[in-house]
Design a protein around this motif. Structure first.
Motif, PDB file in Angstrom:
ATOM      1  N   ALA A 121       2.662   2.018  12.069  1.00  0.00           N
ATOM      2  CA  ALA A 121       2.746   3.477  11.955  1.00  0.00           C
ATOM      3  C   ALA A 121       2.510   3.932  10.514  1.00  0.00           C
ATOM      4  O   ALA A 121       2.815   5.066  10.157  1.00  0.00           O
ATOM      5  CB  ALA A 121       4.108   3.957  12.439  1.00  0.00           C
ATOM      6  N   GLY A 122       1.954   3.048   9.697  1.00  0.00           N
ATOM      7  CA  GLY A 122       1.670   3.402   8.314  1.00  0.00           C
ATOM      8  C   GLY A 122       0.196   3.214   8.018  1.00  0.00           C
ATOM      9  O   GLY A 122      -0.660   3.748   8.704  1.00  0.00           O
ATOM     10  N   CYS A 123      -0.096   2.345   7.034  1.00  0.00           N
ATOM     11  CA  CYS A 123      -1.469   2.201   6.553  1.00  0.00           C
ATOM     12  C   CYS A 123      -2.289   1.237   7.395  1.00  0.00           C
ATOM     13  O   CYS A 123      -3.460   1.037   7.140  1.00  0.00           O
ATOM     14  CB  CYS A 123      -1.440   1.716   5.115  1.00  0.00           C
ATOM     15  SG  CYS A 123      -0.743   0.062   4.970  1.00  0.00           S
ATOM     16  N   SER A 124      -1.674   0.569   8.397  1.00  0.00           N
ATOM     17  CA  SER A 124      -2.380  -0.372   9.280  1.00  0.00           C
ATOM     18  C   SER A 124      -2.643  -1.740   8.661  1.00  0.00           C
ATOM     19  O   SER A 124      -3.435  -2.502   9.199  1.00  0.00           O
ATOM     20  CB  SER A 124      -3.719   0.196   9.776  1.00  0.00           C
ATOM     21  OG  SER A 124      -3.513   0.966  10.909  1.00  0.00           O
ATOM     22  N   SER A 125      -1.991  -2.043   7.558  1.00  0.00           N
ATOM     23  CA  SER A 125      -2.188  -3.355   6.946  1.00  0.00           C
ATOM     24  C   SER A 125      -1.369  -4.422   7.667  1.00  0.00           C
ATOM     25  O   SER A 125      -0.258  -4.152   8.125  1.00  0.00           O
ATOM     26  CB  SER A 125      -1.733  -3.351   5.484  1.00  0.00           C
ATOM     27  OG  SER A 125      -2.587  -2.580   4.711  1.00  0.00           O
ATOM     28  N   SER A 150      -4.443 -10.092   3.914  1.00  0.00           N
ATOM     29  CA  SER A 150      -5.826 -10.300   3.482  1.00  0.00           C
ATOM     30  C   SER A 150      -5.881 -11.061   2.163  1.00  0.00           C
ATOM     31  O   SER A 150      -6.827 -11.798   1.884  1.00  0.00           O
ATOM     32  CB  SER A 150      -6.565  -8.970   3.348  1.00  0.00           C
ATOM     33  OG  SER A 150      -5.880  -8.132   2.450  1.00  0.00           O
ATOM     34  N   LEU A 183      -0.094  -8.586   1.096  1.00  0.00           N
ATOM     35  CA  LEU A 183      -1.120  -8.255   2.078  1.00  0.00           C
ATOM     36  C   LEU A 183      -1.650  -9.543   2.680  1.00  0.00           C
ATOM     37  O   LEU A 183      -1.971 -10.486   1.961  1.00  0.00           O
ATOM     38  CB  LEU A 183      -2.276  -7.496   1.403  1.00  0.00           C
ATOM     39  CG  LEU A 183      -1.972  -6.094   0.887  1.00  0.00           C
ATOM     40  CD1 LEU A 183      -3.150  -5.581   0.073  1.00  0.00           C
ATOM     41  CD2 LEU A 183      -1.651  -5.137   2.040  1.00  0.00           C
ATOM     42  N   ILE A 185       0.835  -1.211   0.000  1.00  0.00           N
ATOM     43  CA  ILE A 185       0.000   0.000   0.000  1.00  0.00           C
ATOM     44  C   ILE A 185       0.869   1.261   0.000  1.00  0.00           C
ATOM     45  O   ILE A 185       0.640   2.179  -0.786  1.00  0.00           O
ATOM     46  CB  ILE A 185      -0.931   0.029   1.239  1.00  0.00           C
ATOM     47  CG1 ILE A 185      -1.764  -1.250   1.343  1.00  0.00           C
ATOM     48  CG2 ILE A 185      -1.809   1.278   1.239  1.00  0.00           C
ATOM     49  CD1 ILE A 185      -3.013  -1.305   0.541  1.00  0.00           C
ATOM     50  N   CYS A 186       1.862   1.323   0.889  1.00  0.00           N
ATOM     51  CA  CYS A 186       2.613   2.557   1.135  1.00  0.00           C
ATOM     52  C   CYS A 186       3.922   2.654   0.369  1.00  0.00           C
ATOM     53  O   CYS A 186       4.488   3.735   0.254  1.00  0.00           O
ATOM     54  CB  CYS A 186       2.924   2.704   2.615  1.00  0.00           C
ATOM     55  SG  CYS A 186       1.464   2.645   3.661  1.00  0.00           S
ATOM     56  N   GLU A 236       8.574   1.534  11.357  1.00  0.00           N
ATOM     57  CA  GLU A 236       7.130   1.742  11.200  1.00  0.00           C
ATOM     58  C   GLU A 236       6.343   0.446  11.404  1.00  0.00           C
ATOM     59  O   GLU A 236       5.117   0.463  11.444  1.00  0.00           O
ATOM     60  CB  GLU A 236       6.814   2.283   9.801  1.00  0.00           C
ATOM     61  CG  GLU A 236       7.270   3.708   9.563  1.00  0.00           C
ATOM     62  CD  GLU A 236       6.812   4.248   8.217  1.00  0.00           C
ATOM     63  OE1 GLU A 236       6.044   3.569   7.509  1.00  0.00           O
ATOM     64  OE2 GLU A 236       7.241   5.356   7.868  1.00  0.00           O
ATOM     65  N   ARG A 282       9.334   1.267   3.137  1.00  0.00           N
ATOM     66  CA  ARG A 282       9.315   2.001   4.412  1.00  0.00           C
ATOM     67  C   ARG A 282      10.320   1.427   5.406  1.00  0.00           C
ATOM     68  O   ARG A 282      10.658   0.251   5.361  1.00  0.00           O
ATOM     69  CB  ARG A 282       7.913   1.956   5.031  1.00  0.00           C
ATOM     70  CG  ARG A 282       6.852   2.713   4.253  1.00  0.00           C
ATOM     71  CD  ARG A 282       7.157   4.191   4.223  1.00  0.00           C
ATOM     72  NE  ARG A 282       6.090   4.913   3.564  1.00  0.00           N
ATOM     73  CZ  ARG A 282       5.038   5.433   4.220  1.00  0.00           C
ATOM     74  NH1 ARG A 282       4.931   5.302   5.513  1.00  0.00           N
ATOM     75  NH2 ARG A 282       4.112   6.097   3.558  1.00  0.00           N
ATOM     76  N   ASP A 283      10.711   2.295   6.324  1.00  0.00           N
ATOM     77  CA  ASP A 283      11.681   1.936   7.355  1.00  0.00           C
ATOM     78  C   ASP A 283      11.096   0.913   8.320  1.00  0.00           C
ATOM     79  O   ASP A 283       9.909   0.952   8.647  1.00  0.00           O
ATOM     80  CB  ASP A 283      12.058   3.210   8.115  1.00  0.00           C
ATOM     81  CG  ASP A 283      13.252   3.003   9.008  1.00  0.00           C
ATOM     82  OD1 ASP A 283      14.365   3.270   8.552  1.00  0.00           O
ATOM     83  OD2 ASP A 283      13.070   2.574  10.162  1.00  0.00           O
TER      84      ASP A 283
END
Ligand SMILES: [Zn+2]
Lengths: 177, 86
Positions: B58-62, B82, B80, B7-8, B15, B11-12
């Motif tokens: 700390a990002g999109c909550s996935s 899901s 993901l 999604i994002c 997060e 990222r580090d």
């Protein structure tokens, strides 16, 4: 009749200018979180009611004073308008956040010290959910800098952390070569 | 270490929150005590490729399934949860 006094989250703390940078608080506005139910279509109804449709992932859409931010997977913040009835979980977030803008030439250096995002990749209107220090934050790239939103209770910590870094970055820039 | 969230984007590590083996996605039927014991406590623990559940807290909550090599720290794939659990 009691007169209630509205206080912004960072009341008395901002604005501050240090070196080439300014940290300013944005006025609190009406804000709702919208999490569409599974498979539900809400964009057209939002567009009809507020003039703004849902943004793509990591983006913001705006028209006049109304803005919608992507804020997480399946979650959006509608700012500056009241949402219509929608097939979505809606919660009022007005007054629950503290929103500040960090602007100025060295703003990217300050952000680089407190936020793990690759901020050079962000263009105007890009939105990211990430960290500022240890606080979870919503970061929006604006024309004049970075808008940072944290939970209202973190207002003092946010201004403290950003101030410290603004001072340090400015002091470092003043050192002789 | 960086994780490429579908999604994002890239990222580090800070997060993300680590939960454990992606076996947690395959919850056994209620009442099957042997299967539940295995589900909760028995892990392969290879010195090589594993699949784990990570939360982009700390990002999109996935919830993500991250395939990585624990010997080399190489990340081989991110999906993901899901989609994996479908
Ligand atoms: Zn993510």
């Amino acid at each position: 009749m009691i007169d209630l006094i509205a206080k912004s989250a960072a009341e008395g703390l901002l604005p501050v200018t240090i070196g080439t940078m300014t940290l300013t608080e944005l006025p609190l506005r009406k804000m709702h979180s919208i999490a569409p139910f599974k498979g539900a279509e809400v964009s057209a109804a939002l567009k009809k009611a507020t003039g703004v449709s849902l943004p793509d992932t990591g983006r913001a859409t705006a028209k006049d004073d109304v803005e919608i931010l992507w804020t997480a997977r399946g979650q959006y913040f509608l700012i500056g308008a009241t949402p219509p009835k929608l097939p979505a979980a809606i919660t009022d977030q007005s007054d629950a956040w503290c929103s500040v803008v960090l602007s100025g030439e060295s703003a990217p250096q300050v952000m680089a010290r407190v936020c793990p995002l690759d901020l050079g990749q962000m263009g105007e209107g890009d939105v990211a959910r990430s960290l500022v220090g240890h606080m979870t934050a919503i970061i929006v790239k604006r024309a004049d800098g970075f808008e940072i939103m944290v939970f209202r209770a973190f207002a003092k910590t946010l201004t403290h952390e950003l101030r410290e870094v603004m001072v340090s970055v400015t002091a470092q820039a003043a050192l002789p070569e | 270490m960086r994780i490429n969230c579908p999604i994002c984007g890239d990222r580090d590590r800070r997060e993300f929150y680590y939960l454990g083996a992606s076996d947690y996605l395959n919850r056994p039927a209620e009442g099957d005590l042997d299967a539940i014991h295995k589900y909760l406590h028995i892990r392969e623990n290879p010195a090589g490729v594993t699949k784990d559940l990570w939360h982009h807290e700390a990002g999109c909550s996935s919830w993500l399934v991250v395939e990585r090599n624990v010997s080399t720290h190489e990340i081989l794939g991110v999906e993901l949860a899901s989609e994996v659990a479908k």
